[in-house]
Scaffold this motif. Structure first.
Motif, PDB file in Angstrom:
ATOM      1  N   ARG A  67       0.719  -1.256  -0.068  1.00 53.28           N
ATOM      2  CA  ARG A  67      -0.024  -0.044  -0.076  1.00 53.28           C
ATOM      3  C   ARG A  67       0.887   1.226   0.021  1.00 53.28           C
ATOM      4  O   ARG A  67       2.072   1.146  -0.062  1.00 53.28           O
ATOM      5  N   GLU A  68       0.416   2.460  -0.011  1.00 54.63           N
ATOM      6  CA  GLU A  68       1.223   3.483  -0.035  1.00 54.63           C
ATOM      7  C   GLU A  68       2.153   3.721   0.986  1.00 54.63           C
ATOM      8  O   GLU A  68       3.278   4.273   0.827  1.00 54.63           O
ATOM      9  N   ASP A  69       1.849   3.253   2.184  1.00 58.06           N
ATOM     10  CA  ASP A  69       2.768   3.387   3.105  1.00 58.06           C
ATOM     11  C   ASP A  69       3.127   2.322   4.223  1.00 58.06           C
ATOM     12  O   ASP A  69       3.706   2.039   5.077  1.00 58.06           O
ATOM     13  N   ASP A  70       2.998   1.042   3.464  1.00 52.23           N
ATOM     14  CA  ASP A  70       3.388  -0.117   4.301  1.00 52.23           C
ATOM     15  C   ASP A  70       3.326  -1.395   3.448  1.00 52.23           C
ATOM     16  O   ASP A  70       3.004  -1.308   2.193  1.00 52.23           O
ATOM     17  N   ILE A  71       3.958  -2.365   3.976  1.00 56.52           N
ATOM     18  CA  ILE A  71       3.932  -3.844   3.250  1.00 56.52           C
ATOM     19  C   ILE A  71       3.503  -4.745   4.216  1.00 56.52           C
ATOM     20  O   ILE A  71       3.873  -4.566   5.408  1.00 56.52           O
ATOM     21  N   SER A 123      -2.499 -18.372   9.159  1.00 57.79           N
ATOM     22  CA  SER A 123      -2.747 -18.083  10.711  1.00 57.79           C
ATOM     23  C   SER A 123      -2.295 -16.647  11.114  1.00 57.79           C
ATOM     24  O   SER A 123      -1.901 -16.625  12.522  1.00 57.79           O
ATOM     25  N   ALA A 124      -1.455 -16.056  10.418  1.00 59.33           N
ATOM     26  CA  ALA A 124      -0.822 -14.656  10.966  1.00 59.33           C
ATOM     27  C   ALA A 124      -0.793 -13.560   9.862  1.00 59.33           C
ATOM     28  O   ALA A 124      -0.756 -13.869   8.618  1.00 59.33           O
ATOM     29  N   TRP A 125      -0.152 -12.432  10.179  1.00 56.44           N
ATOM     30  CA  TRP A 125       0.240 -11.433   9.497  1.00 56.44           C
ATOM     31  C   TRP A 125       1.520 -10.667  10.095  1.00 56.44           C
ATOM     32  O   TRP A 125       1.586 -10.612  11.271  1.00 56.44           O
ATOM     33  N   GLY A 126       2.005  -9.790   9.133  1.00 59.16           N
ATOM     34  CA  GLY A 126       3.174  -8.911   9.760  1.00 59.16           C
ATOM     35  C   GLY A 126       3.169  -8.020   8.661  1.00 59.16           C
ATOM     36  O   GLY A 126       2.707  -7.861   7.728  1.00 59.16           O
ATOM     37  N   LEU A 127       3.351  -6.621   9.466  1.00 61.08           N
ATOM     38  CA  LEU A 127       3.271  -5.298   8.938  1.00 61.08           C
ATOM     39  C   LEU A 127       4.447  -4.798   9.065  1.00 61.08           C
ATOM     40  O   LEU A 127       5.088  -4.667  10.077  1.00 61.08           O
ATOM     41  N   VAL A 128       4.896  -4.099   7.793  1.00 59.89           N
ATOM     42  CA  VAL A 128       6.181  -3.015   8.109  1.00 59.89           C
ATOM     43  C   VAL A 128       5.946  -1.710   7.460  1.00 59.89           C
ATOM     44  O   VAL A 128       5.326  -1.767   6.202  1.00 59.89           O
ATOM     45  N   ARG A 129       6.115  -0.611   8.045  1.00 58.59           N
ATOM     46  CA  ARG A 129       5.991   0.549   7.713  1.00 58.59           C
ATOM     47  C   ARG A 129       6.889   1.792   8.399  1.00 58.59           C
ATOM     48  O   ARG A 129       7.509   1.453   9.202  1.00 58.59           O
ATOM     49  N   ALA A 130       7.092   2.779   7.490  1.00 66.77           N
ATOM     50  CA  ALA A 130       7.920   3.895   8.274  1.00 66.77           C
ATOM     51  C   ALA A 130       7.277   4.589   9.616  1.00 66.77           C
ATOM     52  O   ALA A 130       5.827   4.652   9.234  1.00 66.77           O
ATOM     53  N   SER A 131       7.794   4.947  10.338  1.00 69.81           N
ATOM     54  CA  SER A 131       7.128   5.625  11.594  1.00 69.81           C
ATOM     55  C   SER A 131       6.811   6.993  11.030  1.00 69.81           C
ATOM     56  O   SER A 131       7.585   7.654  10.217  1.00 69.81           O
ATOM     57  N   ASN A 132       5.612   7.539  11.584  1.00 70.40           N
ATOM     58  CA  ASN A 132       5.241   8.632  11.220  1.00 70.40           C
ATOM     59  C   ASN A 132       6.060   9.904  12.164  1.00 70.40           C
ATOM     60  O   ASN A 132       5.980  10.989  11.951  1.00 70.40           O
ATOM     61  N   THR A 133       6.723   9.661  13.269  1.00 72.44           N
ATOM     62  CA  THR A 133       7.424  10.229  14.073  1.00 72.44           C
ATOM     63  C   THR A 133       8.825  10.370  14.608  1.00 72.44           C
ATOM     64  O   THR A 133       9.308  11.262  15.028  1.00 72.44           O
ATOM     65  N   THR A 134       9.431   9.122  13.809  1.00 69.36           N
ATOM     66  CA  THR A 134      10.907   8.967  14.050  1.00 69.36           C
ATOM     67  C   THR A 134      11.315   8.339  12.748  1.00 69.36           C
ATOM     68  O   THR A 134      10.673   7.713  11.812  1.00 69.36           O
ATOM     69  N   PRO A 135      12.649   8.376  12.623  1.00 71.04           N
ATOM     70  CA  PRO A 135      13.258   7.618  11.323  1.00 71.04           C
ATOM     71  C   PRO A 135      13.539   6.180  11.537  1.00 71.04           C
ATOM     72  O   PRO A 135      14.619   5.798  11.534  1.00 71.04           O
ATOM     73  N   LYS A 136      12.532   5.526  11.898  1.00 72.24           N
ATOM     74  CA  LYS A 136      12.685   4.228  12.150  1.00 72.24           C
ATOM     75  C   LYS A 136      11.394   3.318  11.339  1.00 72.24           C
ATOM     76  O   LYS A 136      10.578   4.004  10.787  1.00 72.24           O
ATOM     77  N   LEU A 137      11.735   2.010  11.043  1.00 71.02           N
ATOM     78  CA  LEU A 137      10.482   1.121  10.447  1.00 71.02           C
ATOM     79  C   LEU A 137      10.008   0.594  11.813  1.00 71.02           C
ATOM     80  O   LEU A 137      10.368   0.455  12.771  1.00 71.02           O
ATOM     81  N   VAL A 138       8.745   0.384  11.605  1.00 70.44           N
ATOM     82  CA  VAL A 138       7.686   0.143  12.760  1.00 70.44           C
ATOM     83  C   VAL A 138       7.131  -1.422  12.045  1.00 70.44           C
ATOM     84  O   VAL A 138       6.875  -1.396  11.017  1.00 70.44           O
TER      85      VAL A 138
END
Length: 62
Positions: free
Chosen positions: A9-13, A19-34
């Motif tokens: 999507r525009e801001d995540d993978i 039986s599970a899911w995982g999400l990776v996206r850029a933080s909105n407030t710090t220079p980190k991946l969430v």
């Protein structure tokens, strides 16, 4: 065989498994991946989290 699909999507993978899911996206407030994980058990969520962390480490050359 485990079935999964990946969505971009525009801001995540998001990886979606049987039986599970995982999400990776850029933080909105710090220079980190969430990352976020959800699974049918805490143990399975931790397994998916560890797999993703190892992948990031490989990409960084550690």
């Amino acid at each position: 065989m485990t079935q999964w699909r990946r969505t971009y999507r525009e801001d995540d993978i998001k990886e979606i498994f049987e039986s599970a899911w995982g999400l990776v996206r850029a933080s909105n407030t710090t220079p980190k991946l969430v990352t976020r994980f959800e699974a049918d058990t805490k143990e399975n969520a931790k397994i998916y989290e560890n797999v993703l962390i190892k992948l990031f480490e490989q990409l960084q050359g550690k």
